[in-house]
Design an enzyme around this catalytic site. Sequence first.
Site, PDB file in Angstrom:
ATOM      1  N   LYS A   1      16.758  19.869 -11.593  1.00  0.00           N
ATOM      2  CA  LYS A   1      15.569  19.025 -11.657  1.00  0.00           C
ATOM      3  C   LYS A   1      14.863  19.235 -12.986  1.00  0.00           C
ATOM      4  CE  LYS A   1      12.742  18.915  -8.213  1.00  0.00           C
ATOM      5  NZ  LYS A   1      12.632  17.453  -8.447  1.00  0.00           N
TER       6      LYS A   1
ATOM      7  N   GLY B   1      11.839  14.877 -15.514  1.00  0.00           N
ATOM      8  CA  GLY B   1      10.445  14.447 -15.692  1.00  0.00           C
ATOM      9  C   GLY B   1       9.517  15.551 -16.179  1.00  0.00           C
TER      10      GLY B   1
ATOM     11  N   GLU C   1       6.806  21.364  -9.171  1.00  0.00           N
ATOM     12  CA  GLU C   1       7.753  20.966  -8.124  1.00  0.00           C
ATOM     13  C   GLU C   1       8.362  22.186  -7.440  1.00  0.00           C
ATOM     14  OE1 GLU C   1      10.409  18.591 -10.466  1.00  0.00           O
ATOM     15  OE2 GLU C   1       9.479  16.723  -9.828  1.00  0.00           O
TER      16      GLU C   1
ATOM     17  N   THR D   1      12.108   7.844  -7.746  1.00  0.00           N
ATOM     18  CA  THR D   1      12.555   7.740  -6.345  1.00  0.00           C
ATOM     19  C   THR D   1      11.423   8.125  -5.405  1.00  0.00           C
ATOM     20  OG1 THR D   1      14.732   8.433  -7.158  1.00  0.00           O
ATOM     21  CG2 THR D   1      14.454   8.262  -4.769  1.00  0.00           C
TER      22      THR D   1
ATOM     23  N   LYS E   1      23.318  10.745  -8.281  1.00  0.00           N
ATOM     24  CA  LYS E   1      22.839  12.115  -8.443  1.00  0.00           C
ATOM     25  C   LYS E   1      23.798  13.133  -7.807  1.00  0.00           C
ATOM     26  CE  LYS E   1      19.047  10.495 -10.253  1.00  0.00           C
ATOM     27  NZ  LYS E   1      17.722  10.743  -9.687  1.00  0.00           N
TER      28      LYS E   1
HETATM   29  O1  DER Z   1      12.008  15.596 -12.942  1.00  0.00           O
HETATM   30  C1  DER Z   1      12.293  15.712 -11.751  1.00  0.00           C
HETATM   31  O2  DER Z   1      12.542  16.794 -11.208  1.00  0.00           O
HETATM   32  C2  DER Z   1      12.454  14.441 -10.965  1.00  0.00           C
HETATM   33  O3  DER Z   1      12.439  14.739  -9.603  1.00  0.00           O
HETATM   34  C3  DER Z   1      13.771  13.828 -11.393  1.00  0.00           C
HETATM   35  O4  DER Z   1      14.745  14.826 -11.355  1.00  0.00           O
HETATM   36  C4  DER Z   1      14.182  12.674 -10.525  1.00  0.00           C
HETATM   37  O5  DER Z   1      13.606  11.546 -11.055  1.00  0.00           O
HETATM   38  P1  DER Z   1      14.095  10.094 -10.589  1.00  0.00           P
HETATM   39  O6  DER Z   1      13.816  10.042  -9.096  1.00  0.00           O
HETATM   40  O7  DER Z   1      13.231   9.160 -11.381  1.00  0.00           O
HETATM   41  O8  DER Z   1      15.560   9.988 -10.903  1.00  0.00           O
END
Ligand code: DER
Length: 227
Positions: free
Chosen positions: A96, A99, A105, A31, A123
């Site tokens: 979160k 990823g 983050e 996103t 989400k």
């Molecule tokens: O890993 C993370 O924290 C990312 O922000 C994840 O939670 C969101 O990934 P996406 O935008 O591909 O769904």
Amino acid sequence: SAQAVGKREAGYRAADMVADGMVVGLGTGSTVFFAMERLAARIREGLVITGIPTSFQTAIRARGCGIPLATLNDYPVIDLAIDGADQVDPGFALIKGRGAAQTQEKCVAFAAKSLVIVADPSKLTRKLDAVVPIEVLSSAYVPVIRYLKTIGGVPVLREGIKKDGPVITDNGNMVIDCGFGTIGDPTALDIHLSSIPGVVTCGLFTTFADKTTVVVGDSNGCQVLSR
Ligand code: DER
């Protein structure tokens, strides 16, 4: 897909909240990638920003589209951070870490004056119940896994897909995905998990809600939610 359209709507809307001269936290995930795409277009039109990436993936993508980068130590105060989430509850508590980038983050979110979470409707949830990604020292993952089981967790060491063995994060650590079912008190669990020796960062973000705006995109456009 409708979900991709929604992510794009949200990402572009967040990128349009960025003002000239800002230091911008660049989160990780698909996103945020749309937000970076829009920021790159605005830079080509003359916008001047400094991006602070939260992962190798984001840094590589940012360089690829011409977003100037610096580090959190160069810019310990960030004007606006844009990031995604796995889950968002009505009080803007987040899960979160899908990823595996939640450590950087969380540091960028902490340093940011305001945090914009970009998401598609899938989400949003009334109660956080997704697995909680937990970055853990590779020298301590076994005692951490054992302990998580004693507090009702169902911990699974995250295995690589294009790599044999466990996923290794950008920081050289491992990731435990731990299920807790429906999380009754996200803040208490965030504090508890964060206090376990060997845990580097848990994927519960529960202390940034007051400075958070959530942008939800779907095929009809996007909504900007504030607390
Ligand atoms: O890993 C993370 O924290 C990312 O922000 C994840 O939670 C969101 O990934 P996406 O935008 O591909 O769904």
